[in-house]
Enzyme design. Structure first.
Site, PDB file in Angstrom:
ATOM      1  N   ASP A 156       3.745  -0.088  -0.965  1.00 37.31           N
ATOM      2  CA  ASP A 156       5.127  -0.175  -0.485  1.00 37.31           C
ATOM      3  C   ASP A 156       5.625  -1.607  -0.652  1.00 37.31           C
ATOM      4  O   ASP A 156       5.004  -2.548  -0.177  1.00 37.31           O
ATOM      5  CB  ASP A 156       5.180   0.229   0.992  1.00 37.31           C
ATOM      6  CG  ASP A 156       6.582   0.145   1.579  1.00 37.31           C
ATOM      7  OD1 ASP A 156       7.555   0.057   0.808  1.00 37.31           O
ATOM      8  OD2 ASP A 156       6.690   0.180   2.816  1.00 37.31           O
TER       9      ASP A 156
ATOM     10  N   HIS B 157       5.849   3.901   0.791  1.00 37.50           N
ATOM     11  CA  HIS B 157       6.571   3.718   2.046  1.00 37.50           C
ATOM     12  C   HIS B 157       6.461   4.930   2.970  1.00 37.50           C
ATOM     13  O   HIS B 157       6.236   4.792   4.167  1.00 37.50           O
ATOM     14  CB  HIS B 157       8.037   3.434   1.716  1.00 37.50           C
ATOM     15  CG  HIS B 157       8.878   2.996   2.862  1.00 37.50           C
ATOM     16  ND1 HIS B 157       8.693   1.803   3.513  1.00 37.50           N
ATOM     17  CD2 HIS B 157       9.942   3.586   3.466  1.00 37.50           C
ATOM     18  CE1 HIS B 157       9.597   1.656   4.465  1.00 37.50           C
ATOM     19  NE2 HIS B 157      10.359   2.739   4.464  1.00 37.50           N
TER      20      HIS B 157
ATOM     21  N   SER C  56       9.768   3.232   8.740  1.00 40.14           N
ATOM     22  CA  SER C  56      10.762   2.336   8.185  1.00 40.14           C
ATOM     23  C   SER C  56      11.652   1.729   9.276  1.00 40.14           C
ATOM     24  O   SER C  56      11.149   1.095  10.202  1.00 40.14           O
ATOM     25  CB  SER C  56      11.584   3.077   7.122  1.00 40.14           C
ATOM     26  OG  SER C  56      12.354   2.190   6.359  1.00 40.14           O
TER      27      SER C  56
END
Length: 492
Positions: free
Chosen positions: A390, A468, A169
């Protein structure tokens, strides 16, 4: 190699390789509600500057349960301000207690099976880490980290280890900048950077190229999941054209790339930009259909499972009415964590000022502009991956960012990724505990689990059926990614 341990402090039954007089204070002997022998484990606060204990980063270190190895994998969560204890406890640690799980379990796909792993809560302002927030850039964050890491290595008697920096991320910014700072040290004794990996990473224009531009195709591909009606779909299709996203994709999503993409930035204080905020328009519409909609993994449905880490809120999603795990006094004591800190999975601020990417005060250039190419060229062992389920960082947006990056003499991938990732045989290097538990018999072929592509030192992995947090949602695919990073395999 390891610095020689003093004769009067041998490891316990030769099990604890890193135990010495300096590390004894960090040793974790047990964890509440973890009914396993946790083996060799350390955690606590390590100063950034050994002369100033007021600023320190909190870490967890688990040596490998496999054959001893002179390498270390660093794991960083993103945010900015999200704790790497999430990675430790719900993604790639030796044991996991994920959302919806009644109790903790051994993790058959733990990265500790393959290497020594260090989870770090950073920058200052994250989790249990302490001190004044001073960072205005990724360069500041990286300098804090390399100082912390040298202190960590000195304390644990580590030298000349191969280092692999990994994360997910917003750590798509941390990982390249920290890796580049290690290279800049030109000191193989403490900073022998050998590769890097980043999942669903913020490496380009996070909001515009990795968010707004690829939103419509993503929603179209997953129409049955979103359940949005034809009238709404027609409205966002028109907005996609009006706002220039369709033209952007047509012009720049090519292999090889058509050229350098123009600078882009999405301004959340601009009425014009907000009118083109397809990303949030879709999310808000999705809540009307599925009130438990989750941008981190779009197939999430109601009810939202209880989470021992209390994400996204300790009020609505606490575990059986109990305190968040890392806020329990007994857990803090066991892990040598500050008792006076109210731990949250995501906290902050971790940057001072504002106006940077995602309005978080981070003023550094996007990694694709300099530091990520530097790391690829120095190691020829970098993996970038994105999960197909995601929405917070979209797969095509990450690919678009790669197509806007120049490394090893060329811009972008020259051919479109197409080689499948096929998982047909067990990937694990089974430890005896794994075999004794009988889990090996459940480890069946998975088939095609994504797309891989390698050019000029960069491996791309598009991970099927993953949200994610890839080590959480597709741990077996993630395990194979680490095998590649460490050089155990040459394809995924």
């Amino acid at each position: 190699m390891l610095q020689k341990r003093t004769e009067d402090y041998p490891p316990e039954n030769n099990r604890f390789r890193f135990l010495n007089k300096e590390t004894e204070a960090f040793q974790v002997k047990e964890l509440p509600d973890v009914p396993f022998d946790i083996g060799e484990m350390y955690s606590g606060l390590m100063p950034i500057d050994e002369k100033d204990p007021s600023r320190a980063l909190f870490f967890v270190f688990q040596p490998t349960v496999g054959p001893p190895t002179d390498e270390i994998v660093i794991w960083l969560n993103g945010g900015p301000g999200c704790s790497s204890l999430e990675g430790f406890f719900q993604e790639n640690g030796r044991f996991i207690w994920g959302p919806g799980m009644y109790s903790v379990e051994l993790n058959p796909y733990s990265w500790v099976n393959l290497s020594n792993v260090l989870w770090v809560e950073q920058p200052v302002g994250t989790g249990f880490s302490i001190g004044k927030v001073t960072a205005t850039s990724e360069e500041d964050v990286a300098q804090d980290f390399v100082k912390f890491f040298k202190n960590f290595q000195t304390t644990f008697g580590i030298k000349n280890f191969k280092i692999f920096v990994t994360g997910e991320s917003y750590a798509g910014r941390y990982v390249p900048y920290i890796s580049a700072a290690m290279l800049d040290e030109k000191n193989k004794e403490f900073y022998d950077l050998s590769g890097a990996l980043t999942y669903d990473p913020c490496i380009g224009s996070c909001d515009y190229v990795q968010g707004e531009v690829p939103t419509l195709p993503f929603v179209q591909q997953n129409k049955n999941v979103f359940g949005l009606n034809d009238t709404f779909m027609a409205q966002i299709e028109e907005l996609d054209k009006k706002c220039g996203y369709a033209e952007y994709r047509d012009k720049w999503m090519h292999f090889p790339p058509a050229g350098q993409q123009p600078p882009t930035f999405f301004n959340y204080s601009s009425d014009a930009d907000l009118a083109c905020d397809i990303f949030d328009i879709v999310i808000n519409a999705g809540y009307a259909v599925n009130p438990c909609s989750n941008v981190y993994e779009i197939t999430t449905m109601c009810p939202i499972p209880a989470d021992v880490l209390g994400f996204p809120t300790d009020i609505a999603y606490s575990y059986r009415g109990q305190p968040i795990y890392f806020n329990r006094t007994d857990v803090k004591k066991a892990m040598h964590a500050p008792l006076d800190i109210n731990w949250a999975e995501c906290s902050g601020p971790v940057f001072i000022g504002d106006g940077g990417p995602m309005q978080e005060g981070d003023l550094s250039l996007d990694p694709i502009q300099h530091v990520l190419p530097q790391v690829i060229e120095a190691t020829n062992r970098v993996l970038v991956a994105n999960g197909d389920l995601d929405m917070i960082v979209l797969t095509n947006g990450t690919l678009l960012s790669i197509q806007n990056m120049t490394w090893n003499g060329k811009m972008g991938f020259q051919t479109q990724p197409s080689k499948p990732i096929i998982i047909t045989l067990p990937d694990l290097q089974y430890g005896q505990a794994f075999i004794d538990n009988g889990i090996g018999g459940l480890d069946n072929p998975m088939g095609t689990m994504g797309v891989q592509h390698y050019e000029r030192g960069l491996m791309w992995a598009q991970t099927a059926l993953s949200g994610h947090m890839e080590p959480q949602y597709q741990p077996r695919s993630s395990y194979r990614h680490l095998q590649w990073l460490l050089g155990h395999i040459q394809t995924l």
